[in-house]
Structure formats: C-alpha cells, structure tokens
Design an enzyme around this catalytic site. Structure first.
Site, PDB file in Angstrom:
ATOM      1  N   GLY A  81     -12.689 -18.205  13.213  1.00  0.00           N
ATOM      2  CA  GLY A  81     -11.476 -18.207  12.407  1.00  0.00           C
ATOM      3  C   GLY A  81     -10.529 -19.335  12.756  1.00  0.00           C
ATOM      4  CD  GLU A 121     -17.209 -17.289  11.921  1.00  0.00           C
ATOM      5  OE1 GLU A 121     -15.987 -17.428  11.763  1.00  0.00           O
ATOM      6  OE2 GLU A 121     -18.016 -18.252  11.968  1.00  0.00           O
ATOM      7  CB  ALA A 174     -12.288 -12.691  15.587  1.00  0.00           C
TER       8      ALA A 174
END
Length: 332
Positions: free
Chosen positions: A179, A202, A134
């Site tokens: 990601g 995450e 991200a």
C-alpha cells in the site's frame, strides 16, 4: 521559515484535539531490507495487539487519535504555494492503520478545496521508510467483512489523492511496499533515492494489490512488466524504478536521508511559477483523456481549454510575453 498548520477535520465531523508534535527532519539511514525486515515493516512494528478483539483495537486507536500521524506543512516565502503532506507514524513505520488512514483522508479532503496550494509533496519523516504498507497487526484482527471494508476505504483514499486538482509528488526516500507504493502511484510524479526499495508484494502474503496498484502500475510501466512485478512480488531499487518509468527522477541518497525529498522540492519549484489554473486543467485533461478513446479525449481537452480562456492568468501570460517580462500569475 515555514509555517506548520494542523489539518482540518472534514465538514460536519468532530474536530480532532491535536497534541503538539515535533516535525523537525530527522537524519535517515539507508535501508537494506531482508525478508524478515520486510515482514516487520509490513506488520507496522509497535506493541502486539494479540488478545484484543478488532473492535477493542479500533476503539483504542480511536482514543489515541489525538496523536498526529499525518500532518500538513505549508511553505512560505519564494515557496509559497507548495504544501507538504508529512507522514510521521514513527512507531509503526507509517503503516496504513485506521488512525493514519483517517487523518490522511481528512487532510486530502481539505486540500482538494484549497486553491492557494499549487503543488503537494508527499514525504515521510520516518527514517528509511516512505510507507511500509498495510498494518498487518490491525488487519489480523479483522474478519472477512471488516477487512474488505477497510481495503475499500484504502482504495477510496488513493482515488482521492489521485483526484487532487493540483500536481502531487511522492518523495520516496525509503521503503515503499504494498500500500505504500500504491500511495506513491496515486501521485502524479515520483522522485526516489537509489537506495529506496519499492514493490507491490501482496502476492507474497496471499493477496493482490487492492488499493489501485493492479490498475495504476500497468498504466505506468506497461502491462507485461507490471504483471511480472505483481506476479513475483519483486522489490526494485530506485535506479531500476527510474529505468522502467516507475519514478520520474532518481538520485543518490545523501547523508541526511532526504535526497528524494530535495529532488521533489526542486521539481515542485519548477511547477510553482506556472499558471495554476492552466496546470490544473492540463492535469484534468490528461487524467480523463487517457481513459477514453482519442475522439472523446479531444473533446475533454477542448472543455478544459475553454476554462482557461477567460482567466486573468491567460491575459497576464500574453501581456508578459509582449512586455518581455516574467509573468505574475495569481490563479484567477
């Protein structure tokens, strides 16, 4: 020689005005991430956007969209039929920002209808990084609604990559975090340098994998191992990833930092001579069949098989066997 083409805009959308970009491979260095390095990678590097509103930031990124962050390279000669998706957002370590995601989305949309492409390799031109995940500097400017919509667009992109009709290979020569690993998981196959670091991290940022990682990782390595990796946010090297089945092939990194790419290209060259329609139908049968019960999966296999029976490639395959010669498949 290889021929570099600019990606096409989706039908009905305004075409990008592309600037030239040097896509020569750069020498890469083995990456050893510290927690501070990891935070920098996830943040995407580059100039701070503090003081800007999210709408202002997005407008700036839109105006800067002429800069190529994702491009396409078609190989020719004996490698004709192999295409490479080149991730080249050097200033932000291929972080998943708006421009990057938009360009990747348009490129993948064009590939989905390209029957001339038989294998796709996803690779990075940024030394030491596959995809840093991200773009936290962009994300920090979003409100809750905007953040949810953007993650939805990421999830849709990964689904679109997973749905490409031809085989896809991720060449992980560096860090694939959050990601970035979800992008690699969306591909059919993965090669990795032993020095590469991968992880769905995450939970260390107060989030959970939101672009398909929580669903694809358990299907790949098993539920209990996937839970351990996601709950802890652990990063693993390429050799450990190979042992757990996260990647198909693992290799020692070379001096030019592209060992995983070279291994991916070798794998693509093994796929390339096979009948392209048969390969696509095999992919469809497996992808759809694994999601249903065995009886329904057999029906899916039968439908896919029926689509290859009338092809010229099937006739060519039979003729080549009888005549004791290599087949010459045309994808018809």
């Amino acid at each position: 020689m290889t021929t570099l083409i600019r990606r096409l805009a989706r039908p009905g959308s305004s075409p990008w005005r592309w600037l030239g970009v040097n896509l020569q491979d750069t020498h890469r260095q083995t990456l050893h991430l510290t927690p501070r390095d990891e935070a920098r990678l996830l943040a995407g590097g580059g100039r701070s956007l503090a003081g800007c509103s999210y709408s202002q930031s997005r407008k700036q990124h839109t105006e800067a969209a002429a800069a190529v962050e994702v491009d396409l390279k078609r190989l020719d000669g004996e490698d004709d039929g192999i295409a490479e998706v080149l991730m080249c957002r050097h200033t932000a370590r291929n972080a998943l920002g708006h421009v990057f995601v938009s360009q990747m989305n348009d490129l993948v949309s064009a590939l989905s209808n390209d029957s001339a492409v038989r294998v796709v390799i996803f690779r990075s031109l940024v030394p030491g990084v596959f995809c840093a995940g991200a773009d936290l500097k962009e994300r920090a400017l979003m409100n809750n609604s905007e953040s949810d919509l953007f993650v939805h667009s990421l999830r849709s992109l990964m689904t679109q990559i997973a749905s490409l009709p031809m085989p896809t290979i991720a060449a992980v020569d560096g860090a694939a975090l959050g990601g970035g690993l979800e992008l690699a998981l969306a591909c059919d196959l993965r090669s990795a340098a032993y020095s590469a670091q991968m992880g769905l991290i995450e939970t260390t940022r107060g989030l959970l994998p939101g672009a398909g990682g929580s669903q694809r990782l358990p299907r790949m390595v098993g539920m209990t191992l996937a839970k351990e990796l996601i709950f802890t946010g652990r990063r693993v090297g390429g050799q450990a990833a190979l042992e757990m089945g996260l990647v198909n092939r693992g290799v020692e990194q070379n001096q030019t930092g592209d060992a995983a790419y070279r291994e991916a290209l070798s794998l693509a060259r093994e796929i390339l001579p096979q009948a392209p329609i048969a390969v696509r139908m095999a992919k469809e049968a497996m992808n759809k069949g694994v999601e249903v019960d065995i009886s329904s999966a057999m029906a899916i296999e039968r439908m896919c098989y029926a689509r290859v029976i009338p092809t010229r490639d099937r006739q060519e395959g039979m003729a080549a066997f009888i005549e004791k010669r290599p087949p010459r498949y045309t994808g018809e």
